[in-house]
Design a protein around this motif. Structure first.
Motif, PDB file in Angstrom:
ATOM      1  N   THR A  43       4.446  -6.243   0.246  1.00 33.99           N
ATOM      2  CA  THR A  43       4.552  -6.940   1.511  1.00 33.99           C
ATOM      3  C   THR A  43       5.575  -6.228   2.366  1.00 33.99           C
ATOM      4  N   SER A  44       5.643  -6.638   3.621  1.00 31.30           N
ATOM      5  CA  SER A  44       6.633  -6.026   4.512  1.00 31.30           C
ATOM      6  C   SER A  44       7.496  -7.152   5.038  1.00 31.30           C
ATOM      7  N   ALA A  45       8.609  -7.358   4.364  1.00 31.58           N
ATOM      8  CA  ALA A  45       9.379  -8.581   4.591  1.00 31.58           C
ATOM      9  C   ALA A  45      10.162  -8.612   5.889  1.00 31.58           C
ATOM     10  N   ASP A  46       9.522  -8.153   6.960  1.00 30.76           N
ATOM     11  CA  ASP A  46      10.216  -8.170   8.245  1.00 30.76           C
ATOM     12  C   ASP A  46       9.401  -8.941   9.264  1.00 30.76           C
ATOM     13  N   ASP A  82       8.579  -4.437  -1.494  1.00 28.68           N
ATOM     14  CA  ASP A  82       8.652  -4.460  -0.041  1.00 28.68           C
ATOM     15  C   ASP A  82       8.606  -3.030   0.509  1.00 28.68           C
ATOM     16  N   MET A  83       7.888  -2.824   1.578  1.00 32.36           N
ATOM     17  CA  MET A  83       7.869  -1.508   2.215  1.00 32.36           C
ATOM     18  C   MET A  83       7.404  -1.656   3.651  1.00 32.36           C
ATOM     19  N   PRO A  84       7.589  -0.646   4.481  1.00 27.93           N
ATOM     20  CA  PRO A  84       7.135  -0.737   5.861  1.00 27.93           C
ATOM     21  C   PRO A  84       5.656  -1.086   5.921  1.00 27.93           C
ATOM     22  N   SER A  87       2.672   1.286   5.456  1.00 24.34           N
ATOM     23  CA  SER A  87       2.511   1.978   4.172  1.00 24.34           C
ATOM     24  C   SER A  87       1.711   1.156   3.181  1.00 24.34           C
ATOM     25  N   ALA A  91      -0.633   2.116  -0.127  1.00 21.49           N
ATOM     26  CA  ALA A  91      -0.073   1.757  -1.428  1.00 21.49           C
ATOM     27  C   ALA A  91      -1.105   1.039  -2.297  1.00 21.49           C
ATOM     28  N   GLU A 179       7.450   0.320  14.268  1.00 21.65           N
ATOM     29  CA  GLU A 179       7.287   0.119  12.838  1.00 21.65           C
ATOM     30  C   GLU A 179       7.425  -1.360  12.489  1.00 21.65           C
ATOM     31  N   ARG A 180       8.277  -2.061  13.222  1.00 13.08           N
ATOM     32  CA  ARG A 180       8.486  -3.484  12.930  1.00 13.08           C
ATOM     33  C   ARG A 180       8.483  -4.264  14.216  1.00 13.08           C
TER      34      ARG A 180
END
Lengths: 264, 254, 214
Positions: A43-46, A82-84, A87, A91, A179-180
């Motif tokens: 997931t991307s925790a942002d 967690d990753m951007p 990605s 993944a 990116e976020r």
């Protein structure tokens, strides 16, 4: 001259070799999950309130709690990676993670590389602007006249690219990809962009956090149902996940979660 | 009866299309001090470096005692243990003290035990008059002192023959004397030496034979007496006396 | 979120940052050092191969190699983000360190080698006892710089999901909308790491300095 040519050929061959190393997985990831007793979820925790880090530094959110319940029902331990955001698809494709939950909308492009579970929720798009913004939007295409920001790799990104830029309504130079989503929000506040096109739920969370933005349009553009992203062609895994999602929907679990995280 | 320690036959060295020297014959007998003189760039240093195989000759042969060191398959490292060399720029190992400089070859090449090596190294330093500088680094020594350490380093290996490549050319005039003095004592002690130098005073007083080289070949060779006072060639006389004017008088004074 | 927890969350990524650095830097050192000697003393063909190695790896942005190792090669080699990150950075660093050591070896004049051979040492002995000790002292300043670079480059592994300092700063920034605080904290931590490293290496350099008269 000849020497540099040989050199170049060597480089290209090496690159091809490396690319060829991307192999295929044959057996179902479900078996691997059952055997190892754990499921690795990316997931991307942002992206509050779908996934973010809380005061204690723990990953939490709507998607997070949902996935934790799913893992529980599968009888395995959940390991978060967690990753951007952009990605995550790669993944899953490469088997670095078993699946991903990160407010993913369906898109044909993504479908070519991964599979989707059934929808577990539905999302909408929102156009986020500063309080001082004076324009009005009655038709979403009207947003093409402004400088727009989106999170890269999202369906909002797809929508702007396809419906506005490719359609000739808006020059590419007016689009900023981030990116976020919180980076986009910063630029919105500083005036680098006029409109942030994002999923409505995180958009509302951002409004709460910053207290100086507003939404001028809500609707379904390329959004709609959100799904869990699964490895391509893994029927067994997909059926298992869909089964659990159906259970949870039937029990009202997901609705309760929505109330917890999405009420304003 | 003196036997030859170094025998050189028809030695030739080329760099690309340039011939540095050609068909050089030379014999160095035990106890001899041979001084090679000549204008700069005539290959004297190169010749010297061929003698211990630091430079590979392109033709000819060299014998150390009875061993042909130019033969294929020769263990060059082994050979160099028996030939000492002193360099124009001293070339001390900068990261080691004077004592360690002298010791290094003993410990690492001859595999001498630490204590024994330490003792021997100190002896050699004493021989060149630098025992009190044993713990100094090259950067803390004068040029003359560094060169004397260089001599001690070469002597420590107990070589059959010592090669000196313009040992005083890089020194301040005041420091030349101390080095020449060490070399003179060495010669008197019976060391076999081949010296390339411009120091005519040294050549005249210490050499057993002087070799005059020019343009890659030996012009004349003989005792100091012969070359200085009865040279066979005009060129020899010309060179010797011109150089003596520059260097010799200075030597006589010190 | 209270300030203390905020800082603590970001700072807790330091372990990962250090982990990546402590794998990348030493492995870069080992490989770079050996390859530098091969490049200088190994002959024509090995020398050319080293040039190829060095040119390619210094011509790619580290993050690109990172993605290749993590995503592209995952069919053949399945590495965790941490290992993919550490190894990529180690490989890239080895190319830069190769050049640092190569330059240092060449700075130790060839005449030192000649003097060592004159005493009867073999090439290997000359390298080990005469060239290497002098070369290390010459390499320290540049190496200190490389160490700082690896510490800072370790932040690149955020892109494949290693929860190190930068990634944590990003996440906290996203959930609290406090980017200034988050990134300043991250910057300060990195700065501290680099500063300490430079200090320590400066001391090492001073300790190893060979005494000389001015």
């Amino acid at each position: 001259m000849k020497k540099s040519l040989i050199f170049l050929v060597l480089v290209v061959l090496t690159a091809a070799l490396i690319a060829g190393c991307a192999g295929q997985k044959a057996e179902s990831v479900l078996d691997k999950i059952k055997t190892s007793g754990k499921v690795v979820v990316g997931t991307s925790a942002d992206y509050a309130p779908y996934e973010f880090v809380d005061d204690a530094g723990k990953i939490t959110g709507f998607d997070v709690e949902l996935m934790e319940e799913i893992a529980k029902r599968m009888g395995v331990e959940l390991v978060w990676t967690d990753m951007p955001f952009d990605s995550l698809i790669a993944a899953v494709q490469e088997g670095k993670i078993d699946m991903s939950i990160s407010c993913f909308n369906y898109s044909e492009e993504r479908d070519a590389q991964v599979d989707f579970s059934d929808a577990y929720y539905t999302s909408e798009d929102a156009f986020l602007v500063t309080e001082a913004f004076t324009g009005t939007i009655t038709d979403p295409l009207q947003v093409a006249q402004y400088k727009i920001g989106v999170q890269s790799g999202t369906v909002q990104d797809d929508w702007v690219t396809t419906e506005l830029i490719d359609a000739g309504l808006m020059p590419e130079s007016n689009l900023s990809r981030y990116e976020r989503v919180d980076q986009a929000a910063l630029d919105l506040q500083s005036g680098r962009i006029d409109v942030l096109v994002a999923d409505s739920v995180p958009a509302k969370a951002i409004i709460q956090q910053t207290g100086s933005l507003k939404i001028i349009y809500e609707g379904m553009l390329y959004t709609g149902p959100i799904n869990i992203v699964l490895p391509e062609g893994d029927t067994a895994l997909r059926e298992e996940i869909n089964k659990i999602i159906k259970e949870l929907q039937g029990e009202g679990f997901i609705d309760a979660l929505a109330v917890k995280y999405f009420s304003e | 009866m003196s036997k030859p320690i170094l025998t050189v036959k028809q030695l030739t060295k080329r760099y690309g299309s340039n011939t540095i020297f050609e068909n050089i014959d030379l014999t160095v007998n035990e106890g001899d001090t041979i001084v090679i003189i000549g204008p700069s760039g005539t290959g004297k240093s190169t010749l010297l470096r061929c003698l211990n195989l630091l430079t590979k000759p392109d033709g000819g042969q060299i014998w150390l005692d009875d061993l042909e060191i130019t033969a294929k398959g020769t263990d060059e490292d082994r050979v160099r243990q028996h030939i000492g060399m002193v360099f124009q720029n001293f070339l001390l190992f900068n990261h080691l003290t004077a004592l360690e400089n002298v010791k290094l070859g003993l410990v690492r090449v001859k595999h001498m035990p630490e204590e024994e090596a330490e003792k021997k190294a100190l002896e050699e330093l004493t021989r060149v008059g630098l025992a009190d500088r044993a713990g100094h680094y090259p950067g803390q020594l004068s040029g003359g002192q560094q060169q004397r350490v260089g001599i001690a380093r070469a002597l420590a290996m107990d070589p059959r023959v010592m090669l000196f490549d313009e040992p005083t050319s890089a020194l301040d005039p005041e420091l030349i004397g101390e080095v020449l003095e060490v070399m003179r004592k060495l010669a008197l002690d019976g060391m076999t030496m081949v010296v390339v130098t411009h120091e005519m005073g040294f050549a005249r007083e210490v050499a057993d034979r002087i070799v005059f080289m020019e343009k890659g070949s030996i012009v004349e060779e003989g005792s100091p007496d012969e070359l200085f006072y009865h040279p066979k060639y005009e060129r020899t006389r010309e060179f010797l006396w011109k150089i003596t004017e520059l260097y010799g008088k200075k030597e006589a004074k010190s | 979120m209270d300030f203390g927890r905020f800082i603590q969350y970001i700072a807790s990524g330091t372990a990962y940052t250090l982990g990546v650095t402590l794998i990348a830097l030493p492995s870069g050192l080992l490989i770079g050092l050996v390859l530098a000697f091969v490049a200088v003393y190994g002959g024509k063909v090995p020398g050319k191969i080293m040039d190829f190695y060095s040119t390619i790896l210094r011509g790619i942005p580290p993050i690109v190699l990172l993605f290749i190792l993590y995503f592209v090669m995952s069919g053949a080699i399945n590495l965790s983000p941490f290992w993919a990150g550490s190894i990529s950075l180690g490989i890239i660093s080895s190319a830069y360190q190769l050049e640092i050591f190569r330059g240092a070896i060449l700075s130790v004049s060839g005449e030192q080698m000649m003097a060592a051979r004159a005493v009867g040492m073999s090439k290997m002995q000359a390298i080990r006892y005469v060239v290497l000790p002098q070369m290390i002292r010459l390499a320290i300043p540049s190496w200190s710089n490389e160490a700082a670079i690896v510490i800072k480059d370790s932040s690149l592994v955020y892109a494949i999901g290693v929860p190190e300092i930068l990634r944590r700063a990003q996440l906290i920034s996203a959930s609290t909308q406090q980017p200034f605080l988050a990134y300043i904290t991250a910057a300060l931590i990195y700065f501290a790491l680099v500063f300490i490293t430079n200090r320590v290496l400066g001391r090492v350099e001073r300790k190893l300095t060979i005494p000389a008269n001015p």
